[in-house]
Design a protein around this motif. Structure first.
Motif, PDB file in Angstrom:
ATOM      1  N   VAL A 184       0.947  -1.121   0.039  1.00  0.00           N
ATOM      2  CA  VAL A 184      -0.092  -0.233   0.105  1.00  0.00           C
ATOM      3  C   VAL A 184       1.236   0.592  -0.019  1.00  0.00           C
ATOM      4  CG1 VAL A 184      -1.374   1.644   2.031  1.00  0.00           C
ATOM      5  CG2 VAL A 184      -2.130  -0.964   0.809  1.00  0.00           C
ATOM      6  N   LYS A 185       0.420   1.927  -0.662  1.00  0.00           N
ATOM      7  CA  LYS A 185       1.532   3.276  -1.068  1.00  0.00           C
ATOM      8  C   LYS A 185       0.570   4.309  -0.337  1.00  0.00           C
ATOM      9  CE  LYS A 185       3.778   1.849  -4.377  1.00  0.00           C
ATOM     10  NZ  LYS A 185       5.401   1.309  -4.230  1.00  0.00           N
ATOM     11  N   PRO A 186       1.410   5.073   1.233  1.00  0.00           N
ATOM     12  CA  PRO A 186       1.133   6.067   2.030  1.00  0.00           C
ATOM     13  C   PRO A 186       0.740   7.083   1.365  1.00  0.00           C
ATOM     14  CG  PRO A 186       2.613   5.629   2.658  1.00  0.00           C
ATOM     15  CD  PRO A 186       2.474   4.060   1.544  1.00  0.00           C
ATOM     16  N   ASP A 187      -0.022   8.197   0.999  1.00  0.00           N
ATOM     17  CA  ASP A 187      -0.104   9.705   0.516  1.00  0.00           C
ATOM     18  C   ASP A 187       0.636  10.642   1.169  1.00  0.00           C
ATOM     19  OD1 ASP A 187      -2.975   8.763  -0.622  1.00  0.00           O
ATOM     20  OD2 ASP A 187      -3.524   9.070   1.284  1.00  0.00           O
ATOM     21  N   SER A 188       0.802  10.104   2.479  1.00  0.00           N
ATOM     22  CA  SER A 188       2.362  11.265   3.171  1.00  0.00           C
ATOM     23  C   SER A 188       2.754  10.144   4.670  1.00  0.00           C
ATOM     24  CB  SER A 188       1.156  12.475   3.481  1.00  0.00           C
ATOM     25  OG  SER A 188       0.784  11.908   4.665  1.00  0.00           O
ATOM     26  N   GLY A 189       3.876  10.830   5.300  1.00  0.00           N
ATOM     27  CA  GLY A 189       4.536   9.724   6.559  1.00  0.00           C
ATOM     28  C   GLY A 189       5.644   9.050   5.673  1.00  0.00           C
ATOM     29  N   GLU A 190       6.200   8.464   6.760  1.00  0.00           N
ATOM     30  CA  GLU A 190       7.616   7.859   6.854  1.00  0.00           C
ATOM     31  C   GLU A 190       7.897   6.328   7.711  1.00  0.00           C
ATOM     32  OE1 GLU A 190      10.941  10.925   6.142  1.00  0.00           O
ATOM     33  OE2 GLU A 190      11.496   9.618   7.948  1.00  0.00           O
ATOM     34  N   ILE A 191       8.264   5.590   6.822  1.00  0.00           N
ATOM     35  CA  ILE A 191       8.504   4.347   7.345  1.00  0.00           C
ATOM     36  C   ILE A 191       9.990   4.309   7.181  1.00  0.00           C
ATOM     37  CG2 ILE A 191       8.105   2.186   7.090  1.00  0.00           C
ATOM     38  CD1 ILE A 191       5.192   2.348   6.420  1.00  0.00           C
ATOM     39  N   SER A 192      10.604   3.645   8.141  1.00  0.00           N
ATOM     40  CA  SER A 192      12.026   3.007   8.519  1.00  0.00           C
ATOM     41  C   SER A 192      12.284   1.959   8.917  1.00  0.00           C
ATOM     42  CB  SER A 192      13.224   3.615   8.634  1.00  0.00           C
ATOM     43  OG  SER A 192      13.030   5.200   8.520  1.00  0.00           O
ATOM     44  N   LEU A 193      12.925   1.310   8.452  1.00  0.00           N
ATOM     45  CA  LEU A 193      13.615  -0.372   8.242  1.00  0.00           C
ATOM     46  C   LEU A 193      14.571  -0.567   8.737  1.00  0.00           C
ATOM     47  CD1 LEU A 193      11.277  -2.377   6.161  1.00  0.00           C
ATOM     48  CD2 LEU A 193      11.140  -3.005   8.532  1.00  0.00           C
ATOM     49  N   PHE A 194      14.871  -0.872   9.889  1.00  0.00           N
ATOM     50  CA  PHE A 194      16.126  -1.227   9.768  1.00  0.00           C
ATOM     51  C   PHE A 194      17.319  -0.021   9.349  1.00  0.00           C
ATOM     52  CE2 PHE A 194      14.089  -5.496   8.481  1.00  0.00           C
ATOM     53  CZ  PHE A 194      14.318  -5.771   9.820  1.00  0.00           C
ATOM     54  N   ASN A 195      16.325   0.368   9.851  1.00  0.00           N
ATOM     55  CA  ASN A 195      17.356   2.364  10.410  1.00  0.00           C
ATOM     56  C   ASN A 195      17.463   2.707   8.309  1.00  0.00           C
ATOM     57  OD1 ASN A 195      17.724   3.129  13.289  1.00  0.00           O
ATOM     58  ND2 ASN A 195      18.870   0.990  12.560  1.00  0.00           N
ATOM     59  N   GLU A 196      16.677   2.285   7.932  1.00  0.00           N
ATOM     60  CA  GLU A 196      16.999   2.771   6.346  1.00  0.00           C
ATOM     61  C   GLU A 196      15.265   2.790   5.638  1.00  0.00           C
ATOM     62  OE1 GLU A 196      18.767  -0.043   3.074  1.00  0.00           O
ATOM     63  OE2 GLU A 196      19.936  -0.244   5.108  1.00  0.00           O
ATOM     64  N   LYS A 197      14.605   4.151   5.386  1.00  0.00           N
ATOM     65  CA  LYS A 197      13.754   4.861   4.088  1.00  0.00           C
ATOM     66  C   LYS A 197      13.322   4.006   3.289  1.00  0.00           C
ATOM     67  CE  LYS A 197      14.793   9.403   6.077  1.00  0.00           C
ATOM     68  NZ  LYS A 197      15.091  11.005   6.002  1.00  0.00           N
ATOM     69  N   MET A 198      11.974   4.473   3.176  1.00  0.00           N
ATOM     70  CA  MET A 198      11.092   3.388   2.104  1.00  0.00           C
ATOM     71  C   MET A 198      11.866   3.976   0.989  1.00  0.00           C
ATOM     72  SD  MET A 198       8.774   1.030   2.925  1.00  0.00           S
ATOM     73  CE  MET A 198       8.811   0.115   4.546  1.00  0.00           C
ATOM     74  N   PRO A 199      12.102   3.569  -0.103  1.00  0.00           N
ATOM     75  CA  PRO A 199      11.428   2.424  -0.824  1.00  0.00           C
ATOM     76  C   PRO A 199      12.729   1.429  -0.156  1.00  0.00           C
ATOM     77  CG  PRO A 199      12.254   3.515  -2.334  1.00  0.00           C
ATOM     78  CD  PRO A 199      12.184   4.713  -1.577  1.00  0.00           C
ATOM     79  N   GLN A 200      11.766   0.105   0.675  1.00  0.00           N
ATOM     80  CA  GLN A 200      13.205  -0.976   0.861  1.00  0.00           C
ATOM     81  C   GLN A 200      14.111  -0.782   0.108  1.00  0.00           C
ATOM     82  OE1 GLN A 200      14.396  -1.045   4.029  1.00  0.00           O
ATOM     83  NE2 GLN A 200      12.965   0.904   4.220  1.00  0.00           N
ATOM     84  N   SER A 201      15.327  -2.095  -0.026  1.00  0.00           N
ATOM     85  CA  SER A 201      15.317  -2.506  -1.130  1.00  0.00           C
ATOM     86  C   SER A 201      14.654  -4.419  -0.970  1.00  0.00           C
ATOM     87  CB  SER A 201      17.507  -3.175  -1.622  1.00  0.00           C
ATOM     88  OG  SER A 201      17.288  -3.176   0.283  1.00  0.00           O
ATOM     89  N   VAL A 202      15.057  -5.189  -1.500  1.00  0.00           N
ATOM     90  CA  VAL A 202      14.460  -6.574  -1.812  1.00  0.00           C
ATOM     91  C   VAL A 202      15.527  -7.648  -0.409  1.00  0.00           C
ATOM     92  CG1 VAL A 202      14.807  -9.199  -2.345  1.00  0.00           C
ATOM     93  CG2 VAL A 202      13.879  -6.829  -3.829  1.00  0.00           C
ATOM     94  N   GLU A 203      16.508  -7.113  -0.380  1.00  0.00           N
ATOM     95  CA  GLU A 203      17.604  -7.959   0.838  1.00  0.00           C
ATOM     96  C   GLU A 203      16.899  -6.986   2.466  1.00  0.00           C
ATOM     97  OE1 GLU A 203      19.703  -9.705   0.340  1.00  0.00           O
ATOM     98  OE2 GLU A 203      19.186  -9.737  -1.469  1.00  0.00           O
ATOM     99  N   GLN A 204      16.521  -5.779   2.457  1.00  0.00           N
ATOM    100  CA  GLN A 204      15.784  -5.341   3.828  1.00  0.00           C
ATOM    101  C   GLN A 204      14.875  -6.200   4.112  1.00  0.00           C
ATOM    102  OE1 GLN A 204      18.241  -3.158   5.033  1.00  0.00           O
ATOM    103  NE2 GLN A 204      16.431  -1.752   5.636  1.00  0.00           N
ATOM    104  N   PHE A 205      13.450  -6.569   3.356  1.00  0.00           N
ATOM    105  CA  PHE A 205      12.830  -6.749   2.976  1.00  0.00           C
ATOM    106  C   PHE A 205      12.824  -8.768   3.683  1.00  0.00           C
ATOM    107  CE2 PHE A 205      10.449  -3.994   0.541  1.00  0.00           C
ATOM    108  CZ  PHE A 205       9.794  -3.481   1.225  1.00  0.00           C
ATOM    109  N   LYS A 206      13.685  -9.125   3.302  1.00  0.00           N
ATOM    110  CA  LYS A 206      14.499 -10.267   3.498  1.00  0.00           C
ATOM    111  C   LYS A 206      14.576 -10.953   4.715  1.00  0.00           C
ATOM    112  CE  LYS A 206      15.331 -12.170  -0.695  1.00  0.00           C
ATOM    113  NZ  LYS A 206      16.183 -13.137  -2.036  1.00  0.00           N
ATOM    114  N   LYS A 207      15.127  -9.220   5.281  1.00  0.00           N
ATOM    115  CA  LYS A 207      15.441  -9.367   7.183  1.00  0.00           C
ATOM    116  C   LYS A 207      14.248 -10.003   8.453  1.00  0.00           C
ATOM    117  CE  LYS A 207      19.006  -6.363   6.513  1.00  0.00           C
ATOM    118  NZ  LYS A 207      19.373  -5.077   7.214  1.00  0.00           N
ATOM    119  N   ILE A 208      12.834  -9.981   6.991  1.00  0.00           N
ATOM    120  CA  ILE A 208      11.648  -9.527   7.627  1.00  0.00           C
ATOM    121  C   ILE A 208      11.149 -11.181   7.470  1.00  0.00           C
ATOM    122  CG2 ILE A 208       9.309  -8.732   7.760  1.00  0.00           C
ATOM    123  CD1 ILE A 208       9.855  -6.591   6.902  1.00  0.00           C
TER     124      ILE A 208
END
Ligand code: ATP
Length: 235
Positions: free
Chosen positions: A56-80
């Motif tokens: 889902v693409k948010p209209d606004s706001g920010e998400i960071s995973l493991f200290n990296e902001k979206m958009p994430q790499s596939v490698e980041q997603f593989k840590k989930i």
């Protein structure tokens, strides 16, 4: 310390057409914590979770995973590791074959983890069974096992307890706790039933009509009456 944040959501807002589904939602998960996202059906929990995966693409706001902001790499997603809704398997294949297939995607090296995760989720003796021979509870546990194959740092579980009987719920809850304690895995778990999760969470975020209306720590939860459920379901 910010470096300890596994997931950080800041001011997430999303509308579908005219309907405001997420309204300025902010939350963060520190390493090793179990965070419960609680709210009635339709409150917005799944939309929060889908935003983390970029479904889902948010209209606004920010998400960071493991200290990296979206958009994430596939490698980041593989840590989930995740279970979104009821886990789906190839019914006419064995437990082991299903896990092998998952490793084809996640990484060949994780095939070495299959026996260990099957032991962790209590399904080692079912390894050669076909999926259609498993009970719902077993399938849920296998879903966790599959999600653990890639040694995730973060486990995201969207209403994983739906449809389980009381004994299955207790088993499942203990399993999550064991994983958290054994591997230090951070967990985000959504539910609409407080008693399902409150025994294992360190913190709860209550979502109602797209807003994160309250966060409660474990300590406060213990002192609180479980009437809180009536409270948020009535919002
Ligand atoms: P549930 O437990 O039922 O999954 P939830 O808290 O996870 O509830 P969401 O699935 O996030 O809630 O849904 C929040 C609101 O957004 C609902 O009113 C839903 O109908 C709406 N919604 C979700 N996805 C879409 C979409 N793709 N298009 C339109 N509306 C949507």
């Amino acid at each position: 310390c910010l470096l300890n944040n596994v997931l950080e959501i800041k001011k997430l807002t999303k509308s579908f057409g005219e309907q405001l589904v997420l309204d300025n939602v902010s939350l963060s998960l520190k390493k090793g914590m179990i965070y419960g996202l609680l709210g009635a059906n339709g409150a917005g929990k799944t939309t929060i979770i889908k935003s983390i995966f970029d479904f889902v693409k948010p209209d606004s706001g920010e998400i960071s995973l493991f200290n990296e902001k979206m958009p994430q790499s596939v490698e980041q997603f593989k840590k989930i590791g995740s279970i979104i809704e009821t886990p789906v398997f190839y019914e006419n294949m064995t437990v082991k074959e299903n896990l092998l297939l998952h490793c084809d995607y996640m990484g060949e090296q994780f095939k070495n983890n299959i026996d260990r995760v099957l032991k962790d989720v209590g399904l080692f003796n079912e390894k050669e069974k076909m999926i259609n021979q498993l009970s719902l509870g077993m399938k849920q546990r296998l879903g966790i096992g599959r999600a653990l194959l890639n040694e995730p740092e973060l486990l995201i579980l969207d209403e994983p307890i739906n449809g389980l009987d009381p004994e299955g719920i207790i088993d499942f809850r203990n399993l999550i706790l064991t994983i958290n304690q054994t591997y230090g895995t951070t967990v985000l778990i959504s539910s609409h039933i407080l008693i399902e999760v409150f025994k294992i969470v360190d913190r709860i975020g209550i979502v109602a009509k797209g807003k994160l209306i309250k966060e409660v720590s474990k300590k406060d939860l213990e002192e609180m009456d479980l009437d809180i459920e009536e409270y948020y379901l009535s919002l």
